[in-house]
Design an enzyme around this catalytic site. Sequence first.
Site, PDB file in Angstrom:
ATOM      1  N   CYS A   1       0.838  -1.209   0.000  1.00  0.00           N
ATOM      2  CA  CYS A   1       0.000   0.000   0.000  1.00  0.00           C
ATOM      3  C   CYS A   1       0.877   1.265   0.000  1.00  0.00           C
ATOM      4  O   CYS A   1       1.549   1.542  -0.989  1.00  0.00           O
ATOM      5  CB  CYS A   1      -0.972  -0.056   1.177  1.00  0.00           C
ATOM      6  SG  CYS A   1      -2.278   1.154   1.025  1.00  0.00           S
TER       7      CYS A   1
ATOM      8  N   HIS B   1      -3.726  -5.121   0.299  1.00  0.00           N
ATOM      9  CA  HIS B   1      -3.216  -5.580   1.603  1.00  0.00           C
ATOM     10  C   HIS B   1      -3.229  -7.112   1.692  1.00  0.00           C
ATOM     11  O   HIS B   1      -4.260  -7.698   1.983  1.00  0.00           O
ATOM     12  CB  HIS B   1      -4.090  -5.010   2.728  1.00  0.00           C
ATOM     13  CG  HIS B   1      -3.857  -3.554   2.965  1.00  0.00           C
ATOM     14  ND1 HIS B   1      -2.916  -3.087   3.854  1.00  0.00           N
ATOM     15  CD2 HIS B   1      -4.424  -2.468   2.400  1.00  0.00           C
ATOM     16  CE1 HIS B   1      -2.913  -1.770   3.843  1.00  0.00           C
ATOM     17  NE2 HIS B   1      -3.821  -1.360   2.964  1.00  0.00           N
TER      18      HIS B   1
ATOM     19  N   GLU C   1      -2.107  -8.926   3.998  1.00  0.00           N
ATOM     20  CA  GLU C   1      -2.195  -9.409   5.379  1.00  0.00           C
ATOM     21  C   GLU C   1      -3.626  -9.554   5.872  1.00  0.00           C
ATOM     22  O   GLU C   1      -3.870 -10.207   6.877  1.00  0.00           O
ATOM     23  CB  GLU C   1      -1.412  -8.468   6.319  1.00  0.00           C
ATOM     24  CG  GLU C   1      -2.006  -7.072   6.532  1.00  0.00           C
ATOM     25  CD  GLU C   1      -1.672  -6.070   5.422  1.00  0.00           C
ATOM     26  OE1 GLU C   1      -1.310  -6.504   4.311  1.00  0.00           O
ATOM     27  OE2 GLU C   1      -1.793  -4.860   5.658  1.00  0.00           O
TER      28      GLU C   1
END
Length: 521
Positions: free
Chosen positions: A79, A174, A176
């Site tokens: 990001c 993202h 994660e």
Amino acid sequence: MQQKIIILDFGSQTTQLIGRRIRELDTFCEIFPYNKYPEDDSDVIGVILSGSPYSVHDNEAFKVDLNRFIGRLPVLGICYGAQYISNTLGGKVEKANTREYGRANLHGFDAGCPLFKDFVPDSQVWMSHGDTITAIPEGFNCVASTADVKFAAYSNYVQASSLNVSPTFAVQFHPEVFHTVQGSLLLKNFVVDICGSRKEWSAASFVETTVEELKKQLGNDRVILGLSGGVDSSVCAVLLNKAIGKNLTCIFVDHGMLRKNEFNKVMDSYSSLGLNVVGIDASEKFFRDLAGVEDPEQKRKIIGRDFVEVFNVEAKKIIDARWLAQGTIYPDRIESLNITGKVIKSHHNVGGLPKEMHLKLCEPLQWLFKDEVRRVGYQLGMPENLIKRHPFPGPGLAVRILGDITPEKVRVLQEADDIFIEGLHSWKAEDGQSLYDHVWQAGAVLLSSVRSVGVMGDERTYENPVALRAVTSMDAMTADWAHLPYEFLAKVSNEIINKVKGVNRVCYDISSKPPATIEWE
Ligand code: XMP
């Protein structure tokens, strides 16, 4: 030497989550503030740049010298990290025409790119950015796009390989977060295949090396540990017990605001684990000092101060103690939380021993996330009821009684709380697990400054409401209210009103954090 991935934190809310995902890949990682890249990185096998609340064009945007690692080590920008790399190396970042938030699909990706190995077409990813990359630096290629985002991912892996330097990868989404469906695969591709992790970080290896280190560090010294009944201090105690046995003395202070029968239950569990525990009933002192105090911060400060006083008196009795052990875990320590964080509530744990005692600090769990602490607990053979116990605040029920605190109010709340918690234990969800195991944390709150009218039999009642709170969470930083079954709520509400004298109404708290917090005070 233990291999390590470094995560440079630019203040994103999901930085810790990146860390946890990497630990799940049995790889050690450390989170550093964006401007604290270590001088010695000989044990580092890769670097990740996190997201950020800032735009790369903001005056206050966080900056890092990429020359410290780019080309020397594999790098993954996420990001803001991706935008920062682009902006710094000659690409372009501009305000997005439409803000790019939420679900998207990778409709095209470079199947030869090692970051996307085993990816399926149209894999769902999660975007969250107001800026977008409109040009990438020279020597880099676009390696994935979505319908709206051309440079969803870019890399110089082709050029890096021909120049024999380490590759850089950058993704605007993202990996994660849960909603990036193949996010864990992407991180595995980076950490294991690209960085070459040997996957040596596990609960078993942690226990083995930590016990050896503790033996060396502590020798024949005496150690004191403050126990709270919670999983962190309990695991810390068992680990130390394994390393130094009878040289460990644990102190468990009862401030009178624990759950119903908790002091005795926890003392029993500790003694069955063979721990040397001194239990102190200091409830009278705490009730006395809290009498008439209504302000939440004031209550927390008094409890924190009293706790340290009581603990110190007991600790001083162990005259030859050299060390104070604490169950501090990694999220408690991550310096980067202070990058943008503000203090909302003062949390009081053990601390502040008088300097003249000259105790050195021993924190064997300081590198672990909560779920890793639990895995270490299992590895040490601890009972499930200690390991799976919900977090409980240091000040106990005092921060769950709105208004001043009296022993009678604590008793009323203990009864209501006990019905709720026992109910969660015995109610099985569809997957066979108890509701207790489904939620991160639960408890009852006594709204003792509010009274409402009710009717019981033919009698009018004018009593307090109890609010039930149950949340789901990963780390207590953010939380959602648990969607408990209506039938379950009906059952416990009925039982509380019928059995707990002083309570004539039950509410269920449906606030998430933020904007609310988990505890009411
Ligand atoms: P909040 O209410 O801030 O709570 O959303 C986040 C987590 O921290 C726990 N908590 C505490 N833990 N000492 C502790 O050890 C404290 O003073 C304290 N206050 C809150 C809370 O139960 C939740 O898990």
